[in-house]
Scaffold this motif. Structure first.
Motif, PDB file in Angstrom:
ATOM      1  N   PHE A 177       0.870  -1.190   0.000  1.00  0.00           N
ATOM      2  CA  PHE A 177       0.000   0.000   0.000  1.00  0.00           C
ATOM      3  C   PHE A 177       0.900   1.231   0.000  1.00  0.00           C
ATOM      4  N   GLY A 178       0.314   2.406   0.226  1.00  0.00           N
ATOM      5  CA  GLY A 178       1.120   3.637   0.227  1.00  0.00           C
ATOM      6  C   GLY A 178       1.623   3.966  -1.167  1.00  0.00           C
ATOM      7  N   SER A 179       2.770   4.651  -1.219  1.00  0.00           N
ATOM      8  CA  SER A 179       3.175   5.209  -2.505  1.00  0.00           C
ATOM      9  C   SER A 179       3.625   4.148  -3.507  1.00  0.00           C
TER      10      SER A 179
ATOM     11  N   ASP B 241       9.988   3.906   0.073  1.00  0.00           N
ATOM     12  CA  ASP B 241       9.924   2.686   0.866  1.00  0.00           C
ATOM     13  C   ASP B 241       8.788   1.777   0.376  1.00  0.00           C
TER      14      ASP B 241
ATOM     15  N   ASP C  67       5.673  -0.092   1.656  1.00  0.00           N
ATOM     16  CA  ASP C  67       4.741  -0.315   2.759  1.00  0.00           C
ATOM     17  C   ASP C  67       3.908  -1.539   2.424  1.00  0.00           C
TER      18      ASP C  67
ATOM     19  N   ARG D  99       6.419  17.180  -3.902  1.00  0.00           N
ATOM     20  CA  ARG D  99       7.184  16.258  -3.053  1.00  0.00           C
ATOM     21  C   ARG D  99       8.688  16.471  -3.241  1.00  0.00           C
TER      22      ARG D  99
ATOM     23  N   ASN E 178       5.120  12.963   3.227  1.00  0.00           N
ATOM     24  CA  ASN E 178       4.679  12.978   1.829  1.00  0.00           C
ATOM     25  C   ASN E 178       3.183  12.745   1.731  1.00  0.00           C
TER      26      ASN E 178
ATOM     27  N   ASN F  40      -8.123  13.182   8.848  1.00  0.00           N
ATOM     28  CA  ASN F  40      -8.067  11.858   8.220  1.00  0.00           C
ATOM     29  C   ASN F  40      -9.429  11.604   7.570  1.00  0.00           C
TER      30      ASN F  40
ATOM     31  N   ILE G  45      -3.991  13.691  10.487  1.00  0.00           N
ATOM     32  CA  ILE G  45      -2.897  12.903   9.903  1.00  0.00           C
ATOM     33  C   ILE G  45      -1.552  13.618  10.040  1.00  0.00           C
TER      34      ILE G  45
HETATM   35  P1  GTP Z   1       6.443   7.817   0.788  1.00  0.00           P
HETATM   36  O1  GTP Z   1       7.019   8.939   1.551  1.00  0.00           O
HETATM   37  O2  GTP Z   1       6.768   7.855  -0.664  1.00  0.00           O
HETATM   38  O3  GTP Z   1       6.722   6.491   1.417  1.00  0.00           O
HETATM   39  O4  GTP Z   1       4.855   8.068   0.825  1.00  0.00           O
HETATM   40  P2  GTP Z   1       3.706   7.139   1.426  1.00  0.00           P
HETATM   41  O5  GTP Z   1       2.406   7.688   0.937  1.00  0.00           O
HETATM   42  O6  GTP Z   1       3.983   5.699   1.137  1.00  0.00           O
HETATM   43  O7  GTP Z   1       3.828   7.442   2.970  1.00  0.00           O
HETATM   44  P3  GTP Z   1       4.258   6.515   4.186  1.00  0.00           P
HETATM   45  O8  GTP Z   1       5.216   5.455   3.761  1.00  0.00           O
HETATM   46  O9  GTP Z   1       4.681   7.451   5.267  1.00  0.00           O
HETATM   47  O10 GTP Z   1       2.903   5.872   4.650  1.00  0.00           O
HETATM   48  C1  GTP Z   1       2.301   4.825   3.905  1.00  0.00           C
HETATM   49  C2  GTP Z   1       0.810   4.971   3.910  1.00  0.00           C
HETATM   50  O11 GTP Z   1       0.337   4.909   5.251  1.00  0.00           O
HETATM   51  C3  GTP Z   1       0.275   6.300   3.363  1.00  0.00           C
HETATM   52  O12 GTP Z   1       0.151   6.318   1.964  1.00  0.00           O
HETATM   53  C4  GTP Z   1      -1.068   6.372   4.047  1.00  0.00           C
HETATM   54  O13 GTP Z   1      -2.006   5.555   3.376  1.00  0.00           O
HETATM   55  C5  GTP Z   1      -0.773   5.763   5.396  1.00  0.00           C
HETATM   56  N1  GTP Z   1      -0.417   6.814   6.369  1.00  0.00           N
HETATM   57  C6  GTP Z   1       0.757   7.402   6.574  1.00  0.00           C
HETATM   58  N2  GTP Z   1       0.694   8.301   7.561  1.00  0.00           N
HETATM   59  C7  GTP Z   1      -0.567   8.266   8.006  1.00  0.00           C
HETATM   60  C8  GTP Z   1      -1.271   8.950   9.044  1.00  0.00           C
HETATM   61  O14 GTP Z   1      -0.735   9.798   9.761  1.00  0.00           O
HETATM   62  N3  GTP Z   1      -2.567   8.613   9.194  1.00  0.00           N
HETATM   63  C9  GTP Z   1      -3.182   7.684   8.414  1.00  0.00           C
HETATM   64  N4  GTP Z   1      -4.449   7.421   8.600  1.00  0.00           N
HETATM   65  N5  GTP Z   1      -2.551   7.034   7.448  1.00  0.00           N
HETATM   66  C10 GTP Z   1      -1.272   7.313   7.245  1.00  0.00           C
END
Ligand code: GTP
Ligand code: MG
Length: 524
Positions: free
Chosen positions: A211-213, A224, A226, A339, A358, A428, A436
């Motif tokens: 999931f995530g980015s 990273d 996720d 970003r 991000n 959120n 968030i």
């Molecule tokens: P990168 O910096 O490219 O890794 O972006 P990312 O969107 O993958 O962010 P990150 O790895 O920090 O978090 C992964 C996912 O977790 C995000 O895309 C969100 O779906 C979720 N997430 C991160 N932070 C929060 C938060 O504070 N609250 C909630 N509800 N979800 C979060």
């Protein structure tokens, strides 16, 4: 997917756009524009997962004959696709047409004997290929094409940006250079699938989903990975219905809360990855975090991995962002640029702390697109004509946002009074009582605002006195990404007046041009 649509702030426009998008559009996952129909997020996820289950990862000798290598593997069944990449050695990712081929390959694979050391036997899909007779092979070597898994160097990026034709062109260049490639995406799903094999030793019907980015279409090469351990297929009431007076239940262990259950599961999987997981190093179990996780490096793929469990909401957030990104590749170009800009100025960091994440930045871009005038993620044609303006307006919008009293509400696409006193409040969209960006400090927010104002000013100057291409001076996005703006060091040599005066002039000029041209005003 349908309930998600209702969450979008302007159902009429967005839903219509999405329907049009579903019929024919570019590919938001890889960023390439083609005419194939877009797939639903869940369909895409399932397809990629199934593909990864037919795929193997092979550490190869540096000198290898590609043809012979493929011929050797084809004994186990036809190969659908393959690619090579380098990461402390040469690796091959090979996708067979059928899952049985993987089992066949595993059956002829042996566990190494390492002399005085002992190997813990583990039949994974991550192999080591050795040459029986290296002399024979090297005589017929042809060079192997390796797919690139990392983003361009800053130097190369500046060169590319400086020779672009317009800021619009620069935004798209940045997107093209940084977005995840098809190969990188495959490697991400494969890594999840390899971890799934380990977790499946305990939970046979589990799934490990990215999931995530990695999947929301806003991932940059090098971001990273996720992943979350999905036990829903096991826990759900999937058993067949029975009639009669008897009801069978599994005997299970009960724990005080879902959180404790998650912690216990992750603790065991973390231990297992640490002790037996091929290629998993630096395993840390961070179980007392708000969202408990196991962090580790997957050496062969080079990914920094965060494994969570019971995190379905995060997959929903990823889907929501994916849908916004799919509206037009320019939404992604804007998010990527913002970003990169934030990273260049250390507003974001790979280390956890008081900085903006991000994820928060992406939400801010989406909110901005919802709030600008004319409103929100507008029609695709309209977005196209606006791409260049958007970056400047994004900076203007948040350079002047009343962060002290207002909260960002993506669910309703409006500002609202802050329910609590965190410096930055972004609701959120799925758990509306949560913020968030609760971690962000006042000083980090102020840095963001100052940089946004400075950057708006630089883009405002764009077109007025762009340096000639021969001068090799950074301009537009290239100037914005120069990491020099903090501590009042000027962003570009063009600036002469003090920042406060320049910003005042900028705001005045926006006000006056706003009267003539509604596009130049934002949505406040
Ligand atoms: P990168 O910096 O490219 O890794 O972006 P990312 O969107 O993958 O962010 P990150 O790895 O920090 O978090 C992964 C996912 O977790 C995000 O895309 C969100 O779906 C979720 N997430 C991160 N932070 C929060 C938060 O504070 N609250 C909630 N509800 N979800 C979060
Ligand atoms: Mg991430």
């Amino acid at each position: 997917q349908r309930p998600l649509r209702r969450l979008l702030s302007c159902p009429g426009t967005v839903a219509a756009d999405l329907r049009r998008e579903e019929q024919s559009s570019g590919n938001a996952e890889t960023g390439s524009e083609d005419r194939t129909p877009k797939k639903r997020f869940s369909e895409l996820q399932n397809e990629r997962r199934e593909q990864a289950q037919r795929t193997v990862l092979i550490h190869c000798p540096n000198k290898i004959n590609e043809k012979k290598f493929l011929k050797f593997l084809s004994q186990h069944g036809p190969i659908n696709t393959h690619f090579f990449y380098e990461s402390f050695g040469l690796y091959a990712v090979v996708e067979f047409c059928q899952k049985e081929s993987v089992t066949s390959l595993q059956n002829i694979t042996r566990t190494p004997s390492l002399g005085p050391e002992a190997a813990i036997p583990f039949k994974s899909r991550y192999f080591n290929l050795k040459l029986r007779n290296s002399v024979n092979q090297t005589s017929e070597l042809s060079s192997i094409q390796c797919s690139n898994q990392s983003s361009p160097s800053s130097k190369k990026l500046y060169q590319l940006l400086c020779c672009a034709e317009s800021v619009d062109d620069q935004l798209n260049t940045l997107l093209r250079e940084f977005q995840l490639t098809e190969e990188n995406t495959r490697l991400r799903y494969l890594t999840c699938s390899l971890i799934e094999d380990v977790a499946a030793a305990y939970f046979p019907d589990c799934a490990v989903r990215p999931f995530g980015s990695s999947v929301n279409s806003f991932g940059k090469l090098g971001c990273d990975l996720d992943m979350f351990l999905d036990l829903d297929e096991i826990g759900k009431f999937t058993a067949q219905k029975t009639s009669g007076n008897f009801l069978m239940e599994f005997q299970v262990k009960n724990v005080p809360s879902e959180r404790v259950a998650t912690q216990k599961i992750l603790s065991v999987i973390g231990e297992c990855l640490d002790q037996f997981g091929p290629g998993c190093v630096g395993v840390q179990r961070i179980l007392n975090a708000r969202c408990p996780l196991v962090r580790f490096s997957h050496q062969a793929s080079g990914f920094q991995c965060d494994l969570t469990a019971n995190n379905r909401i995060a997959l929903k957030s990823s889907e929501l962002l994916y849908m916004y990104g799919a509206l037009d590749s320019r939404v992604r170009a804007l998010v990527f640029s913002v970003r990169c800009w934030a990273r260049a100025h250390s507003l974001t960091s790979s280390i956890p702390g008081a900085w903006i994440t991000n994820f928060s930045l992406t939400m801010m871009v989406i909110f901005f697109l919802q709030r600008r005038s004319p409103p929100i993620l507008p029609t695709l044609d309209y977005l196209k004509t606006l791409a260049e303006l958007l970056l400047k307006e994004f900076f203007e919008y948040f350079g002047n946002f009343a962060f002290n009293k207002n909260s960002i509400n993506i669910r309703q696409g409006r500002e609202q009074n802050k329910p609590e006193s965190s410096p930055l409040h972004i609701q959120n969209p799925f758990e509306t009582s949560l913020n968030i960006s609760k971690n962000v400090s006042q000083s980090q927010l102020q840095k963001f605002v100052d940089l946004a104002r400075e950057s708006a000013w630089i883009l405002h100057q764009e077109g007025k006195d762009r340096p000639s291409p021969s001068s090799n001076q950074p301009w537009g996005l290239a100037a914005l990404l120069l990491p020099s703006v903090t501590n009042n060091v000027p962003l570009s040599k063009k600036k002469k007046k003090p920042a406060s005066e320049r910003i005042k002039n900028l705001l005045d000029s926006i006000k006056s041009s706003g009267a003539e041209n509604s596009i130049a005003t934002n949505g406040r």
